[in-house]
Scaffold this active site. Structure first.
Site, PDB file in Angstrom:
ATOM      1  N   GLU A   1     -15.146 -27.014 -10.083  1.00 49.98           N
ATOM      2  CA  GLU A   1     -14.913 -28.457 -10.141  1.00 49.98           C
ATOM      3  C   GLU A   1     -14.111 -28.952  -8.943  1.00 49.98           C
ATOM      4  O   GLU A   1     -13.560 -30.057  -8.945  1.00 49.98           O
ATOM      5  CB  GLU A   1     -14.166 -28.809 -11.442  1.00 49.98           C
ATOM      6  CG  GLU A   1     -12.755 -28.280 -11.526  1.00 49.98           C
ATOM      7  CD  GLU A   1     -12.672 -26.883 -12.088  1.00 49.98           C
ATOM      8  OE1 GLU A   1     -11.597 -26.497 -12.534  1.00 49.98           O
ATOM      9  OE2 GLU A   1     -13.714 -26.165 -12.117  1.00 49.98           O
TER      10      GLU A   1
ATOM     11  N   ASN B   1     -15.311 -29.365 -20.811  1.00 48.08           N
ATOM     12  CA  ASN B   1     -16.366 -28.421 -21.207  1.00 48.08           C
ATOM     13  C   ASN B   1     -16.189 -27.999 -22.664  1.00 48.08           C
ATOM     14  O   ASN B   1     -17.189 -27.885 -23.399  1.00 48.08           O
ATOM     15  CB  ASN B   1     -16.324 -27.181 -20.312  1.00 48.08           C
ATOM     16  CG  ASN B   1     -16.964 -27.431 -18.954  1.00 48.08           C
ATOM     17  OD1 ASN B   1     -17.855 -28.269 -18.829  1.00 48.08           O
ATOM     18  ND2 ASN B   1     -16.506 -26.719 -17.926  1.00 48.08           N
TER      19      ASN B   1
ATOM     20  N   ASP C   1     -21.535 -30.587 -16.523  1.00 43.42           N
ATOM     21  CA  ASP C   1     -22.369 -30.677 -15.318  1.00 43.42           C
ATOM     22  C   ASP C   1     -22.598 -32.126 -14.921  1.00 43.42           C
ATOM     23  O   ASP C   1     -22.609 -32.466 -13.731  1.00 43.42           O
ATOM     24  CB  ASP C   1     -23.705 -29.986 -15.567  1.00 43.42           C
ATOM     25  CG  ASP C   1     -23.553 -28.472 -15.677  1.00 43.42           C
ATOM     26  OD1 ASP C   1     -22.494 -27.949 -15.266  1.00 43.42           O
ATOM     27  OD2 ASP C   1     -24.508 -27.806 -16.154  1.00 43.42           O
TER      28      ASP C   1
ATOM     29  N   ASP D   1      -9.938 -32.024  -7.024  1.00 44.68           N
ATOM     30  CA  ASP D   1     -10.239 -31.195  -8.189  1.00 44.68           C
ATOM     31  C   ASP D   1     -10.230 -32.075  -9.434  1.00 44.68           C
ATOM     32  O   ASP D   1      -9.400 -32.989  -9.570  1.00 44.68           O
ATOM     33  CB  ASP D   1      -9.208 -30.075  -8.333  1.00 44.68           C
ATOM     34  CG  ASP D   1      -9.596 -29.095  -9.420  1.00 44.68           C
ATOM     35  OD1 ASP D   1     -10.435 -28.213  -9.145  1.00 44.68           O
ATOM     36  OD2 ASP D   1      -9.062 -29.241 -10.547  1.00 44.68           O
TER      37      ASP D   1
END
Length: 616
Positions: A530, A495, A504, A487
Site C-alpha cells: 500500500e 482488508n 484492491d 502509505d
C-alpha cells in the site's frame, strides 16, 4: 497460339502489304498505258490531262559502246534497229553480238514517240541512270546528269532526278539517251522516263515527292517518339535500337528515290552519297536484329548475333575503304544475309508467339508485311525494275503494327500497375493493421514490464529507473528534484473489515488520485503493497510539500465519496541534494513517512525545519 493462327496472321500481313504496294507505292499505275515496243510508242490518242503522264517503259533501241546522235539516223515512223533492251533494266548480262555486256562502258538508247496533235511543249521526268546520262529530243540536248564519255577519265557520275522540257516540232519525237558508267557495278537505264504535258508530269512528280516526305516524316516522328520513350525508360533498350533503325531508314529515304539530299546539298560528291546510302543500309540489319533481340528477351543465339555483326562490320569497312565500283558488288551478298536473317527472325517471332509474349502477335503481322516489302525491294534492285519504294511503305506498315503492339504492352502494363496499386493498398492496410496489433502488443509488453498490474502505476523496478534518469538530468542542468513517499493508513484494517477485493479497490483509487493530480513530467509509482512514490520533477521541497498536502486531502475526500469509507494517507517529502545518490533520498523520504505515522497519521512530513502540516 497455334501454327494455324500464325499462318493466318502471315496471310493477313501479305494481303495488307499487297494492298499497300498496289495502291500507295507508286501513287500511279501503268495499267493499260502504252509502252515502248521495238523502239516506238504511239501516244497520239493518249489524254495526258485526264490519264496523267506515261512511263516510257519497254523495248528501247540499244547501241552498245556507241554514243550516237540524231544526225546518225534517218528518222522514219517505222524503222528497224538491230538490238533492243528492256527499260528499266541494267545492261549487265545483255547479249550484244554474241557477247555478254559488263557493267562498265557506254551505250545509246533510242525511242520514237508519237504524241497527240496540239501538244507543243513536252515535259520529261528523268530519274537515275548509272551513272551519267545525256537526253536529246529531236537532236537537241535537253538534260544531263554528270559527264557522259567513252573515255573513263572524262566521265563523271551523278544522280539527280530532274524535269526537263522541249518544244515539239514533228509528229514523232526522237528521244536519244546516252549513258556511260565507270563508277558503279551495274550500268544502264535504271528508271523509266516519264513523258507528258506540264500538268501531268508535275502532278506525278508532286505525288512522288509528297510520298517521299510523308514516309520520311512519319518515320522520323517515330524515331523521335521511341527515342523519348528510351530516355524515359532506360532499361527498355529495344526502343533505343528501334529509334536508331528509323533514323537509318530516314537517311536512306532522303538519299534514294527522289534524292532530296541533292536539292539540299547541291555540291555533295557522288561517291560520298553512295557511301552514305550503302552504310545506312548495311547498318540497318544489325540494329534491327538487336532491336528484336531486346524486344523478345534474347530469342537469338549469341552465334547468330555475332555473325550478323561481323558481316555487317566487314561490309561497312569495305564501303568506307573502297570506291563504289568495288563495294556496289557486295550488295547481292548482303541481300542473301538479309534473307537468311529474316528467316531466322521469323523463327524467333514464332517462338515468341508460342510463349505468349505480349505484343508478339501484332509484331509478327507487321514483320511479315515488312519482310515481304524487303523481298520485293531486293528483287527490284537485283532486276532493276525501277524504283519501287516498297521498303519504305512496308516500314510504315511495320511501324503501325509495332505501335499497336506497344500500345497493347502499355495497356497491359497500366492494368498490371493498377492491380499492383490495389494489391499494394490492401497490403498497406494489412501492414498497418499488423503494425497496430504489434504496437498494442509491444505496449502491453512494456506495461507488463514497467507497470504494476493492479494500479497501473510504474512498478518498483521501473520507478527506480525513472528516478535515476531524472537525477542525472537534474544534476546535469542544476534543476530541482524531490521525492514523496506515501502509505495508506491502517490498510490492514481495511482488508480485515472489508476484504482484500475492497482493499484492491482502495489501492486502485489512491493510484488514480495520485496520477490525476500530478503533472505529466512527474512520475508516480507503486513502491510496494500500500506504499506509493511520487517523483516531483523540477520542484523543490516546498513545492513538493504543498502538492503532497493537496494529494492527501484529495485522497480522503474522493475515497469517501466514491467508496463510502474514510481512508487517509501519510507521507514524507524530501529534496534530492546535489550529486546525492537517489537511494539515499528514498531512504530519507521513507523515514519521514514513518515519522508521519508516529505523529498521528494523515499528515505529510518534510526534512526542512518548518512547521509541519496539521490534520484538517
Amino acid at each position: 497460339m497455334s501454327m494455324k493462327k500464325i499462318s493466318l496472321a502471315a496471310c493477313f500481313a501479305a494481303i495488307i502489304f499487297l494492298i499497300i504496294t498496289t495502291v500507295c507505292i507508286r501513287g500511279m499505275s501503268d495499267g493499260n498505258k502504252p509502252v515502248v515496243k521495238n523502239g516506238q510508242a504511239d501516244l497520239s490518242s493518249w489524254d495526258f490531262d485526264e490519264k496523267g503522264g506515261v512511263r516510257l517503259s519497254g523495248e528501247w533501241e540499244f547501241y552498245w559502246e556507241k554514243l550516237l546522235y540524231s544526225d546518225d539516223f534517218k528518222i522514219k515512223p517505222s524503222h528497224t534497229r538491230v538490238s533492243y533492251i528492256d527499260v528499266p533494266s541494267i545492261w549487265n548480262g545483255h547479249v550484244v553480238n554474241g557477247k555478254n555486256v559488263g557493267g562498265e562502258g557506254f551505250a545509246t538508247y533510242i525511242a520514237s514517240i508519237k504524241l497527240p496533235e496540239g501538244m507543243e511543249t513536252v515535259y520529261l521526268k528523268a530519274y537515275d541512270m548509272s551513272s551519267a546520262y545525256r537526253i536529246y529530243a529531236d537532236g537537241t540536248l535537253i538534260g544531263k546528269n554528270g559527264d557522259v564519255s567513252a573515255d573513263r577519265d572524262m566521265a563523271h557520275p551523278e544522280f539527280n532526278p530532274q524535269i526537263v522540257k522541249f518544244n515539239r516540232e514533228n509528229e514523232w519525237v526522237e528521244i536519244i539517251v546516252q549513258v556511260s558508267n565507270y563508277s558503279h557495278y551495274k550500268g544502264g537505264f535504271w528508271e523509266s522516263i516519264i513523258i507528258g504535258n506540264e500538268k501531268s508530269v508535275e502532278a506525278m512528280n508532286g505525288k512522288s515527292l509528297m510520298a517521299n516526305f510523308f514516309v520520311m516524316g512519319f518515320i522520323v516522328s517515330m524515331a523521335i517518339y521511341h527515342m523519348v520513350i528510351a530516355s524515359l525508360i532506360r532499361k527498355e533498350k529495344a526502343f533505343l535500337f528501334f529509334s536508331v533503325f528509323c533514323i537509318l531508314m530516314s537517311i536512306r529515304i532522303f538519299i534514294t528515290g527522289e534524292r532530296c539530299i541533292v536539292d539540299l546539298f547541291e555540291n555533295t560528291n557522288w561517291e560520298t552519297l553512295q557511301k552514305i546510302e550503302y552504310l545506312s543500309f548495311y547498318m540497318m540489319l544489325p540494329v534491327f536484329i538487336r532491336f528484336i533481340d531486346y524486344l523478345f528477351e534474347c530469342k537469338f543465339s549469341r552465334a547468330f548475333l555475332k555473325t550478323v555483326y561481323a558481316f555487317s562490320f566487314i561490309f561497312s569497312i569495305i564501303v568506307l575503304v573502297f570506291p563504289a565500283k568495288a563495294y556496289t558488288r557486295t550488295l547481292s551478298a548482303y541481300h542473301v544475309l538479309i534473307i537468311i536473317s529474316g528467316i531466322y527472325v521469323i523463327r524467333a517471332i514464332v517462338s515468341a508467339v508460342r510463349d505468349n509474349i505480349n505484343g508478339a502477335q501484332e509484331f509478327s503481322v507487321g514483320f511479315f508485311g515488312f519482310f515481304a516489302a524487303v523481298l520485293v525491294e531486293i528483287v527490284s534492285v537485283q532486276k532493276v525494275l525501277g524504283y519501287q519504294g516498297t521498303l519504305f511503305w512496308g516500314m510504315i506498315f511495320f511501324i503501325l503494327m509495332i505501335s499497336i503492339a506497344i500500345s497493347k504492352q502499355f495497356s497491359a502494363a497500366v492494368i498490371d500497375t493498377e492491380k499492383l496499386a490495389l494489391e499494394k493498398e490492401k497490403m498497406v492496410e494489412k501492414v498497418n493493421e499488423l503494425n497496430e496489433k504489434l504496437k498494442r502488443r509491444n505496449s502491453d509488453l512494456v506495461n507488463r514490464v514497467t507497470r504494476d498490474g493492479l494500479s497501473g502505476l510504474y512498478n518498483h523496478r521501473h520507478i527506480h529507473e525513472k528516478l535515476a534518469e531524472k537525477a542525472i538530468k537534474a544534476n546535469m542542468y542544476g534543476s530541482c528534484l524531490s521525492i514523496g513517499m506515501f502509505d495508506i493508513d491502517r490498510f490492514k484494517d481495511v482488508n480485515d473489515n472489508y476484504g482484500h477485493q475492497f482493499g484492491d479497490k482502495v489501492i486502485v483509487e489512491v493510484a488514480r488520485i495520485l496520477s490525476e493530480n500530478t503533472r505529466n513530467s512527474d512520475a508516480v509509482g507503486r513502491y510496494g503493497g500500500e506504499e506509493f512514490i511520487v517523483i516531483f520533477d523540477g520542484a523543490d521541497e516546498n513545492v513538493s510539500f504543498e502538492v503532497s498536502e493537496r494529494l492527501r486531502i484529495e485522497v480522503e475526500k474522493q475515497i469517501v465519496k466514491n467508496l463510502g469509507v474514510r481512508v487517509t494517507i501519510s507521507g514524507g517529502v524530501t529534496e534530492l541534494e546535489n550529486e546525492e545518490c537517489p537511494t539515499n533520498a528514498i531512504r530519507r523520504a521513507d523515514e519521514l513517512l514513518y515519522r508521519a505515522k508516529r505523529n498521528g497519521r494523515n499528515r505529510i512530513e518534510r526534512s526542512m525545519t518548518s512547521k509541519p502540516a496539521q490534520i484538517p
